[in-house]
Write a protein that holds these residues in place. Structure first.
Motif, PDB file in Angstrom:
ATOM      1  N   THR A  28      23.540 -55.786  -4.678  1.00 39.35           N
ATOM      2  CA  THR A  28      23.049 -56.675  -3.614  1.00 39.35           C
ATOM      3  C   THR A  28      23.110 -55.826  -2.346  1.00 39.35           C
ATOM      4  OG1 THR A  28      23.863 -58.657  -4.742  1.00 39.35           O
ATOM      5  CG2 THR A  28      23.425 -58.833  -2.370  1.00 39.35           C
ATOM      6  N   GLU A  29      21.990 -55.216  -2.018  1.00 41.82           N
ATOM      7  CA  GLU A  29      21.960 -54.229  -0.945  1.00 41.82           C
ATOM      8  C   GLU A  29      20.578 -54.168  -0.316  1.00 41.82           C
ATOM      9  OE1 GLU A  29      22.820 -50.620  -3.141  1.00 41.82           O
ATOM     10  OE2 GLU A  29      20.687 -50.293  -3.519  1.00 41.82           O
ATOM     11  N   GLN A  30      20.503 -53.617   0.867  1.00 43.06           N
ATOM     12  CA  GLN A  30      19.233 -53.493   1.573  1.00 43.06           C
ATOM     13  C   GLN A  30      18.209 -52.735   0.740  1.00 43.06           C
ATOM     14  OE1 GLN A  30      17.340 -50.905   3.059  1.00 43.06           O
ATOM     15  NE2 GLN A  30      18.628 -49.189   2.359  1.00 43.06           N
ATOM     16  N   HIS A  31      16.979 -53.200   0.797  1.00 45.60           N
ATOM     17  CA  HIS A  31      15.848 -52.514   0.180  1.00 45.60           C
ATOM     18  C   HIS A  31      14.677 -52.485   1.151  1.00 45.60           C
ATOM     19  CE1 HIS A  31      17.986 -52.540  -3.666  1.00 45.60           C
ATOM     20  NE2 HIS A  31      17.070 -51.701  -4.092  1.00 45.60           N
ATOM     21  N   VAL A  65      26.695 -57.275  -7.942  1.00 42.40           N
ATOM     22  CA  VAL A  65      27.206 -56.411  -6.868  1.00 42.40           C
ATOM     23  C   VAL A  65      27.706 -55.124  -7.500  1.00 42.40           C
ATOM     24  CG1 VAL A  65      28.900 -56.164  -5.014  1.00 42.40           C
ATOM     25  CG2 VAL A  65      27.826 -58.385  -5.438  1.00 42.40           C
ATOM     26  N   GLY A  66      27.250 -53.996  -6.962  1.00 43.17           N
ATOM     27  CA  GLY A  66      27.621 -52.712  -7.527  1.00 43.17           C
ATOM     28  C   GLY A  66      28.229 -51.777  -6.492  1.00 43.17           C
ATOM     29  N   VAL A  67      28.137 -50.497  -6.778  1.00 50.63           N
ATOM     30  CA  VAL A  67      28.714 -49.464  -5.902  1.00 50.63           C
ATOM     31  C   VAL A  67      27.660 -49.076  -4.863  1.00 50.63           C
ATOM     32  CG1 VAL A  67      29.803 -47.201  -5.824  1.00 50.63           C
ATOM     33  CG2 VAL A  67      30.140 -48.678  -7.821  1.00 50.63           C
ATOM     34  N   SER A  68      27.735 -49.688  -3.693  1.00 53.20           N
ATOM     35  CA  SER A  68      26.690 -49.531  -2.678  1.00 53.20           C
ATOM     36  C   SER A  68      27.198 -49.232  -1.276  1.00 53.20           C
ATOM     37  CB  SER A  68      25.834 -50.815  -2.615  1.00 53.20           C
ATOM     38  OG  SER A  68      25.285 -51.128  -3.859  1.00 53.20           O
ATOM     39  N   PRO A  69      28.326 -48.539  -1.094  1.00 55.23           N
ATOM     40  CA  PRO A  69      28.799 -48.312   0.266  1.00 55.23           C
ATOM     41  C   PRO A  69      27.857 -47.461   1.097  1.00 55.23           C
ATOM     42  CG  PRO A  69      30.031 -46.966  -1.289  1.00 55.23           C
ATOM     43  CD  PRO A  69      29.213 -47.920  -2.101  1.00 55.23           C
ATOM     44  N   HIS A  70      26.960 -46.707   0.446  1.00 51.52           N
ATOM     45  CA  HIS A  70      26.024 -45.848   1.172  1.00 51.52           C
ATOM     46  C   HIS A  70      24.894 -46.640   1.842  1.00 51.52           C
ATOM     47  CE1 HIS A  70      25.045 -46.229  -3.065  1.00 51.52           C
ATOM     48  NE2 HIS A  70      23.794 -45.919  -2.823  1.00 51.52           N
ATOM     49  N   HIS A  71      24.877 -47.958   1.639  1.00 46.27           N
ATOM     50  CA  HIS A  71      23.917 -48.818   2.340  1.00 46.27           C
ATOM     51  C   HIS A  71      24.616 -49.778   3.303  1.00 46.27           C
ATOM     52  CE1 HIS A  71      20.498 -47.496  -0.042  1.00 46.27           C
ATOM     53  NE2 HIS A  71      21.189 -47.702  -1.153  1.00 46.27           N
ATOM     54  N   ARG A  72      25.875 -49.550   3.570  1.00 45.92           N
ATOM     55  CA  ARG A  72      26.698 -50.536   4.271  1.00 45.92           C
ATOM     56  C   ARG A  72      26.255 -50.813   5.702  1.00 45.92           C
ATOM     57  NH1 ARG A  72      29.286 -45.721   4.257  1.00 45.92           N
ATOM     58  NH2 ARG A  72      30.244 -44.965   6.185  1.00 45.92           N
ATOM     59  N   TYR A 202      25.610 -38.773   3.628  1.00 47.07           N
ATOM     60  CA  TYR A 202      26.429 -39.690   2.844  1.00 47.07           C
ATOM     61  C   TYR A 202      25.802 -41.068   2.741  1.00 47.07           C
ATOM     62  CZ  TYR A 202      30.187 -36.281   2.717  1.00 47.07           C
ATOM     63  OH  TYR A 202      30.930 -35.162   2.469  1.00 47.07           O
ATOM     64  N   ASP A 203      25.060 -41.480   3.750  1.00 42.07           N
ATOM     65  CA  ASP A 203      24.507 -42.828   3.795  1.00 42.07           C
ATOM     66  C   ASP A 203      22.983 -42.804   3.876  1.00 42.07           C
ATOM     67  OD1 ASP A 203      27.115 -43.892   3.856  1.00 42.07           O
ATOM     68  OD2 ASP A 203      27.207 -43.604   6.030  1.00 42.07           O
ATOM     69  N   ALA A 204      22.346 -43.859   3.354  1.00 36.71           N
ATOM     70  CA  ALA A 204      20.890 -43.953   3.362  1.00 36.71           C
ATOM     71  C   ALA A 204      20.322 -43.889   4.772  1.00 36.71           C
ATOM     72  CB  ALA A 204      20.450 -45.241   2.669  1.00 36.71           C
ATOM     73  N   VAL A 205      21.031 -44.493   5.719  1.00 32.81           N
ATOM     74  CA  VAL A 205      20.538 -44.549   7.092  1.00 32.81           C
ATOM     75  C   VAL A 205      20.471 -43.163   7.725  1.00 32.81           C
ATOM     76  CG1 VAL A 205      22.776 -44.865   8.240  1.00 32.81           C
ATOM     77  CG2 VAL A 205      20.702 -45.950   9.199  1.00 32.81           C
ATOM     78  N   ASP A 206      21.180 -42.197   7.168  1.00 32.49           N
ATOM     79  CA  ASP A 206      21.111 -40.831   7.671  1.00 32.49           C
ATOM     80  C   ASP A 206      19.720 -40.232   7.494  1.00 32.49           C
ATOM     81  OD1 ASP A 206      23.802 -40.926   8.325  1.00 32.49           O
ATOM     82  OD2 ASP A 206      24.450 -40.020   6.432  1.00 32.49           O
ATOM     83  N   ASN A 207      18.980 -40.738   6.513  1.00 35.29           N
ATOM     84  CA  ASN A 207      17.654 -40.197   6.211  1.00 35.29           C
ATOM     85  C   ASN A 207      16.512 -41.162   6.490  1.00 35.29           C
ATOM     86  OD1 ASN A 207      18.372 -37.586   5.202  1.00 35.29           O
ATOM     87  ND2 ASN A 207      19.147 -38.584   3.361  1.00 35.29           N
ATOM     88  N   SER A 208      16.785 -42.454   6.504  1.00 39.36           N
ATOM     89  CA  SER A 208      15.727 -43.445   6.707  1.00 39.36           C
ATOM     90  C   SER A 208      16.239 -44.554   7.612  1.00 39.36           C
ATOM     91  CB  SER A 208      15.285 -44.036   5.361  1.00 39.36           C
ATOM     92  OG  SER A 208      14.361 -45.091   5.557  1.00 39.36           O
ATOM     93  N   ALA A 209      15.607 -44.708   8.762  1.00 36.86           N
ATOM     94  CA  ALA A 209      16.074 -45.676   9.755  1.00 36.86           C
ATOM     95  C   ALA A 209      16.004 -47.111   9.255  1.00 36.86           C
ATOM     96  CB  ALA A 209      15.267 -45.535  11.042  1.00 36.86           C
TER      97      ALA A 209
END
Length: 257
Positions: A28-31, A65-72, A202-209
């Motif tokens: 359950t994470e941002q897409h 819910v899974g392992v998703s801290p990189h979208h926090r 480390y996080d998705a936001v580092d590469n995509s706003a």
């Protein structure tokens, strides 16, 4: 057969030794701005349901819910830490084995779960509790994914947009597809994700706003249907292969003398 819809007397008759269970897992994470947070677990559940109907395998409730801290950084994203995730999945898989199921497919739709599901499978195999393997839908049809879409992405791109277009089209924000493309990252080689062989983020936001990668405007209902059917067919074939194996083939080999 969906396990939770049945009574225990029905299941007592249906579950037997050397039976197969499908366990859908996602996140359950941002897409991105165009897809729901439920994207991954909706995909996993739909594929597991289709394969269970085709093969007669047992489908369990979905792990949402899974392992998703990189979208926090994106509002609404939920996650659990890896040790707790592994222990939880291992625990309920042992429950399945208690009821006679000795082979399990983790029907996975979230990349962050992959290594942890494989570790759980290794533990269960090592002590001969069950033969549990991780299956990631897009890894089963990589050539088709590449053929269908010019600009793929690992997350919230055309392949996931296509799957939700097929499964739950009402949840796709079609008026935000161009935003997802234009404010996200279409060309992965334009980022500094890897520098001199080192992964720098480390996080998705580092590469995509906005959390989206690739070009989701390249999706059509026809491509969506083709993608879903191809992935579900691969899962059906995996279940049939697994069901045909003798238990002895699946157990750990003896020590080499």
């Amino acid at each position: 057969m969906y396990l939770a819809d049945h009574t225990w007397p029905e299941l007592g008759e249906a579950l037997s030794d050397e039976s197969v269970a499908l366990v859908p897992l996602g996140s359950t994470e941002q897409h991105g701005p165009h897809l729901p947070l439920a994207t991954d677990h909706l995909i996993a559940e739909a594929l597991a349901s289709a394969a269970a109907e085709e093969t007669g395998a047992v489908r369990t409730p979905t792990v949402t819910v899974g392992v998703s801290p990189h979208h926090r950084q994106f509002p609404g994203t939920m996650w659990v830490d890896p040790p707790e995730f592994r222990d939880y999945v291992e625990g309920f898989t042992r429950n399945l084995a208690y009821h006679g199921i000795d082979r399990v497919v983790f029907v996975n739709a979230h990349g962050g779960n992959v290594q942890h599901l494989r570790e759980v499978g290794r533990r269960l195999h090592e002590d001969e509790t069950a033969y549990a393997i991780e299956w990631m839908w897009d890894e089963s049809i990589p050539e088709l994914v590449d053929d269908l879409f010019e600009h793929n992405g690992p997350h919230a791109g055309p392949k996931e947009t296509a799957m939700i277009t097929h499964i739950a089209p009402e949840l796709v924000k079609t008026d935000r597809l161009e935003d997802a493309r234009d404010d996200g990252l279409v060309h992965l080689d334009e980022s500094d994700a890897v520098v001199h062989g080192a992964r720098t983020y480390y996080d998705a936001v580092d590469n995509s706003a906005n959390g989206a990668f690739g070009d989701p405007t390249d999706v059509t209902p026809e491509k969506a249907e083709r993608l879903f059917e191809a992935a579900s067919d691969q899962l059906v074939q995996l279940v049939e292969w697994l069901d045909a194996r003798d238990r002895a083939e699946l157990l750990p080999k003896d020590r080499v003398e």
